[in-house]
Design a protein around this motif. Structure first.
Motif, PDB file in Angstrom:
ATOM      1  N   ASP A 539       0.820  -1.209   0.000  1.00 58.64           N
ATOM      2  CA  ASP A 539       0.000   0.000   0.000  1.00 58.64           C
ATOM      3  C   ASP A 539       0.865   1.276   0.000  1.00 58.64           C
ATOM      4  OD1 ASP A 539      -1.775   2.031   0.392  1.00 58.64           O
ATOM      5  OD2 ASP A 539      -2.708   1.163   2.194  1.00 58.64           O
ATOM      6  N   PRO A 540       0.757   2.073  -1.062  1.00 59.21           N
ATOM      7  CA  PRO A 540       1.556   3.310  -1.139  1.00 59.21           C
ATOM      8  C   PRO A 540       1.255   4.280   0.005  1.00 59.21           C
ATOM      9  CG  PRO A 540       0.480   2.851  -3.247  1.00 59.21           C
ATOM     10  CD  PRO A 540      -0.081   1.883  -2.261  1.00 59.21           C
ATOM     11  N   LYS A 541       0.126   4.106   0.650  1.00 59.49           N
ATOM     12  CA  LYS A 541      -0.202   5.034   1.741  1.00 59.49           C
ATOM     13  C   LYS A 541       0.627   4.755   2.990  1.00 59.49           C
ATOM     14  CE  LYS A 541      -5.064   5.714   0.650  1.00 59.49           C
ATOM     15  NZ  LYS A 541      -5.237   4.357   0.075  1.00 59.49           N
ATOM     16  N   THR A 542       1.132   3.543   3.100  1.00 61.94           N
ATOM     17  CA  THR A 542       1.845   3.188   4.328  1.00 61.94           C
ATOM     18  C   THR A 542       3.272   2.690   4.089  1.00 61.94           C
ATOM     19  OG1 THR A 542       0.879   0.973   4.167  1.00 61.94           O
ATOM     20  CG2 THR A 542      -0.239   2.557   5.618  1.00 61.94           C
ATOM     21  N   SER A 543       3.707   2.790   2.837  1.00 64.84           N
ATOM     22  CA  SER A 543       5.064   2.299   2.563  1.00 64.84           C
ATOM     23  C   SER A 543       5.702   3.119   1.456  1.00 64.84           C
ATOM     24  CB  SER A 543       5.013   0.819   2.169  1.00 64.84           C
ATOM     25  OG  SER A 543       4.278   0.658   0.973  1.00 64.84           O
ATOM     26  N   MET A 544       6.983   2.933   1.281  1.00 64.45           N
ATOM     27  CA  MET A 544       7.742   3.700   0.295  1.00 64.45           C
ATOM     28  C   MET A 544       7.938   2.937  -1.011  1.00 64.45           C
ATOM     29  SD  MET A 544       8.664   6.679   1.533  1.00 64.45           S
ATOM     30  CE  MET A 544       9.972   7.111   0.373  1.00 64.45           C
ATOM     31  N   LEU A 545       8.138   1.625  -0.898  1.00 67.03           N
ATOM     32  CA  LEU A 545       8.543   0.827  -2.061  1.00 67.03           C
ATOM     33  C   LEU A 545       7.506  -0.238  -2.370  1.00 67.03           C
ATOM     34  CD1 LEU A 545      12.209   0.106  -0.856  1.00 67.03           C
ATOM     35  CD2 LEU A 545      11.565   1.817  -2.571  1.00 67.03           C
ATOM     36  N   ASN A 546       7.375  -0.566  -3.645  1.00 70.93           N
ATOM     37  CA  ASN A 546       6.496  -1.672  -4.016  1.00 70.93           C
ATOM     38  C   ASN A 546       7.256  -2.992  -3.961  1.00 70.93           C
ATOM     39  OD1 ASN A 546       8.025  -1.944  -6.323  1.00 70.93           O
ATOM     40  ND2 ASN A 546       6.502  -1.038  -7.703  1.00 70.93           N
ATOM     41  N   LYS A 547       6.629  -4.035  -4.442  1.00 74.93           N
ATOM     42  CA  LYS A 547       7.252  -5.354  -4.314  1.00 74.93           C
ATOM     43  C   LYS A 547       8.487  -5.530  -5.192  1.00 74.93           C
ATOM     44  CE  LYS A 547       4.241  -7.539  -7.691  1.00 74.93           C
ATOM     45  NZ  LYS A 547       3.351  -8.664  -7.983  1.00 74.93           N
TER      46      LYS A 547
END
Ligand SMILES: Cc1cc2nc3c(=O)[nH]c(=O)nc-3n(C[C@H](O)[C@H](O)[C@H](O)COP(=O)(O)OP(=O)(O)OC[C@H]3O[C@@H](n4cnc5c(N)ncnc54)[C@H](O)[C@@H]3O)c2cc1C
Lengths: 597, 187
Positions: A539-547
């Motif tokens: 979730d971009p709302k709670t993290s900086m990087l995707n998988k």
């Protein structure tokens, strides 16, 4: 270079060292556009350590012209290992540091492996200040090769237990990936760097692509048997980045067999252990796609508000303080966890006033580390007719046995234990004296068998454990210094207690005496496994990087060092950074070829 | 005339009891004479003290050949703080004082047996002192000397290669081998 990559028009900024100090007006400067083309690459990698070396290798192998920017000096494999073949008596202080040095460098002197023979690979306290809001020992190696020269080389894989534990037991955000996503990349990395170990079939510590392991000694074998028989717990042979028996891929790298000197941190004359200097960087260099630029302090990643993408990186020359911009389609941030947070926090633009890709406000937050406070020692009678041949460069490991399928303690997370037995030197003199002939003879003999074990425990990542930029203080390059606000919590205290009790009990029931269990109370950071700050998440709302380790909001910037970690797990982390780096570099290449990056 | 001869002379003049009590008489002038200065003689004394702790034997040279005196000089001067340096120097002077009290001779003039007996006594005193000391308290000067001697000796070329088994490049690791009683440990 491959034709798939388009070039961007580069710009070069030049300024004097004098202006750098007036940091507010730092970049309102004259533009020098000559030589611009030279400053454009397909990919830029920030940092030449363990993870940066891997990014460079993968990118170069796939044809990307790659620039590695490294703030420290150049270090050449073999040539720049001044102490590698020295005998103990060739060191003036036989390995110890002088009082004067210790007084000036109370921080770095605490680091594992730091001594007269390795000091030149660690930063000095005064050169690179930071601010500790709570005690935090930040151990750094700034040079080409980073900390890969001086790392401890333990290389266990994470298990799926660790990837799923935070979500399963509700103490952290879920990882966007699982063990199966990285397993092939672990294999890819293990085969190349060479990891010795035994296939033990332990669920909590999956097997890898191993070279033959180093033996257990007779007391370790005894302990292994007893722990299994009485407790159902597993002590396994060290899984270490050593070429016990090199394969062709290793000899191709110019590396040879580990000869068990166990002087690794000085640099190895045979390339017997993995470092980016002995392995990934020379490999990348062979492709002719690699440029390494030492003395290049990355100030920030440049985000173009018009193009809405990152276009390059701003560099300050370590010595002259001249500023140069470099450009590329993709940027890999591998400056080692906290420095990657620092760079991104310092990368501000209209679009990202709080740091690059930081819409979520999580940048610099959710910092974790490994619990290294607990240690246990003891002695065992017998085995006196047994010895070992000289030195084991690896250490046996007890796989985590806590909170795997369910939570079975009053805390969350688990711990790995490193444990090793040895014969101390010195016995009782036959005449009982403490000086003289008999005493001297007794002092030369192998004595009692002893054992030590220390923990490597998971910590809970939380928003309050964070790093941020200082509002007032800047370093000599005009970059705000880092403020660390990272501390222990109650979960840590409970885990330490449990580790000390369990390990003591296991040793006692295996015949050990004079058991000492000790909490060294060291500050976080001294584990040198600092992680997080740029965490991965769905979730971009709670993290900086995707998988894929891409910034959610700036897809051509990848962070694949320890900064990306969503939780800390309890395994030595560097091989996971390598696997994640290789995985995301290959993804980046694919996307570049598709034209989506 | 070197400092040690001066010392023995003043001791002779004042009688053996002086040195034993000097520490109790604050400001007593002759105390100045006995200042540890890291002179060549001082370093030689350390070699000789070391040789009593780790003497030459049939199997290997002793601490003197390993030049522990010079090692101790470097370590104490560069690795200990000033208080510890001073305590160490005072301790070394005290050894001579003790020697004069007991034998009416400075340490350098003692026979091998006298030297051994003197240091056995000090070693026992140091062990007793150290076991009673408060946590974090300084150790007895003789323990410091003994430790430095051991460290210096076993990390020297002589100690590592002749008293121990030094294998800089083992080329392999065997976890479990038979141990033949009496063979030295690995350096
Ligand atoms: C004594 C010791 C023992 C260890 N033991 C183990 C172990 O057994 N197992 C394990 O998994 N890990 C171990 N580690 C940790 C391991 O070294 C790190 O996890 C690993 O090196 C991290 O890789 P990295 O690429 O993120 O950072 P590094 O290897 O530190 O490389 C980062 C590089 O980035 C450069 N850099 C930083 N900032 C900038 C900037 N602004 N501009 C340009 N360049 C920059 C640095 O100079 C450095 O060269 C140990 C570390 C030490 C010191």
């Amino acid at each position: 270079m491959s034709a798939h990559f388009n070039r961007i028009i580069p710009i070069v900024y030049c300024m004097t060292a004098h202006t750098v100090e007036m940091s507010d007006s730092l970049f309102n400067i004259n533009i020098n556009s000559t030589g611009a083309d030279e400053n454009t690459y397909d990919a830029i990698v920030i940092g030449s350590g363990i993870s940066g070396g891997w990014a460079a290798k993968e990118l170069c192998e796939h044809g990307a012209k790659t620039l590695v920017l490294e703030r420290g000096r150049n270090v050449e494999h073999l040539k720049d290992y001044p102490t590698m073949s020295k005998d103990p008596w060739e060191f003036k202080h036989r390995g110890q540091m002088t009082k004067e040095f210790l007084t000036e460098n109370p921080l770095i002197s605490k680091a594992a492996g730091f001594g007269e023979d390795t000091a030149h690979f660690f930063v000095k306290d005064k050169d690179h200040p930071y601010e500790q809001e709570k005690p935090f020992d930040w151990i750094r190696g700034y040079q080409v090769g980073g900390k890969s020269i001086i790392w401890g080389r333990a290389c266990q894989r994470w298990s799926n237990f660790e990837f799923t534990a935070p979500a399963r037991f509700g103490y952290g955000m879920d990882w966007p990936i699982r063990y199966n996503d990285v397993a092939p990349w672990y294999s890819h990395v293990e085969k190349f760097i060479g990891v010795c170990g035994n296939k033990d079939g332990v669920e909590a510590m999956p097997d890898g692509e191993f070279l033959p392991p180093f033996d257990l000694n007779c007391v370790e074998q005894h302990v292994k048997n007893e722990f299994k028989r009485q407790f159902g717990r597993f002590l396994v042979q060290g899984r270490w980045a050593h070429l016990s028996v090199p394969n062709e891929i290793h000899t191709e790298q110019g590396r040879g067999r580990c000869l068990s000197r166990n002087l690794c941190m000085r640099g190895c004359p045979y390339g017997g252990y993995f470092s980016s200097l002995s392995s990934t960087l020379p490999w990348a260099s062979k492709t002719n796609n690699l440029t390494i630029r030492p003395f290049s302090v990355v100030h920030s990643v440049i985000f173009d508000d018009k193009k809405q993408r990152a276009i390059g990186v701003r560099v300050i020359d370590t010595n002259t303080k001249e500023i140069t911009d470099f450009f590329a389609k993709v940027i890999f941030v591998n400056a080692s966890a906290l420095n990657s947070s620092l760079i991104l926090l310092n990368s501000t633009s209209e679009r990202f006033p709080d740091g690059l890709g930081n819409d979520s406000g999580t940048l610099g937050k959710y910092v974790g580390f490994h619990l290294y406070r607990g240690g246990v020692g003891g002695e065992i009678d017998g085995f006196e007719d047994k010895y070992y041949y000289v030195r084991n460069p690896t250490e046996p490991i007890i796989a985590n046995y806590r909170n795997l399928h369910q939570q079975d303690t009053d805390y969350v997370g688990g711990f790995t234990t490193f444990m090793s037995a040895y014969r101390s030197r010195g016995t009782q003199a036959t005449d009982g004296s403490g000086i003289g002939q008999e005493f001297k003879h007794a002092s030369t003999l192998p004595g009692k068998w002893k054992i030590y074990g220390y923990m490597q425990g998971e910590t809970i990542m939380k928003a309050t454990n964070h790093v941020r930029l200082s509002k007032e203080k800047k370093d000599q390059w005009g970059i705000p210094i880092l403020v660390t606000s990272v501390g222990y919590d109650d979960n840590d205290e409970k885990m330490i207690k449990d580790f000390l009790t369990e390990t003591s009990t296991m040793l006692e029931r295996s015949g050990f005496k004079n058991i000492v269990a000790h909490d060294n109370k060291q500050a976080p950071g001294l584990d040198i496994h600092e992680m997080g700050g740029v965490r991965m998440g769905a979730d971009p709302k709670t993290s900086m990087l995707n998988k894929w380790n891409q910034l959610h909001q700036c897809k051509n910037v990848f962070v694949t060092d320890g900064g990306c970690m969503t939780s800390t797990g309890n395994q030595s982390p560097s091989i996971l950074y390598m696997a994640l780096t290789a995985r995301s570099a290959n993804y980046a290449i694919k996307e570049m070829k598709k034209g989506t990056l | 005339m070197n400092r040690r001869q001066a010392l023995s002379k003043s001791a002779a003049v004042l009688g053996g009891t002086f040195l034993a009590t000097a520490g109790l008489l604050p400001g007593c002038a002759p105390k100045e004479v006995k200042v540890w200065s890291w002179s060549e003689q001082d370093v030689n004394l350390l070699d000789e003290l070391g040789e009593v702790i780790l003497p030459t034997t049939a199997t290997s040279p002793g601490a003197k050949e390993a030049r522990v005196g010079e090692y101790i000089r470097v370590m104490v001067k560069e690795c200990l703080d000033e208080d510890q340096q001073k305590a160490f120097g005072d301790g070394m002077v005290a050894i001579d004082e003790l020697s004069e009290t007991k034998y009416k001779k400075v340490f350098m003039e003692l026979s091998v047996k006298e030297r051994h007996d003197l240091l056995i006594g000090l070693d026992n005193e140091a062990i007793a002192y150290d076991t009673k000391r408060k946590p974090g308290g300084e150790r007895h000067y003789f323990s410091v000397l003994k430790n430095l001697t051991m460290e210096g000796y076993f990390t020297s070329g002589v100690g590592a290669t002749k008293a121990l088994r030094y294998v800089p490049i083992p080329a392999r690791y065997d976890g479990c081998i038979e141990y033949t009683p009496g063979t030295p440990a690995w350096a």
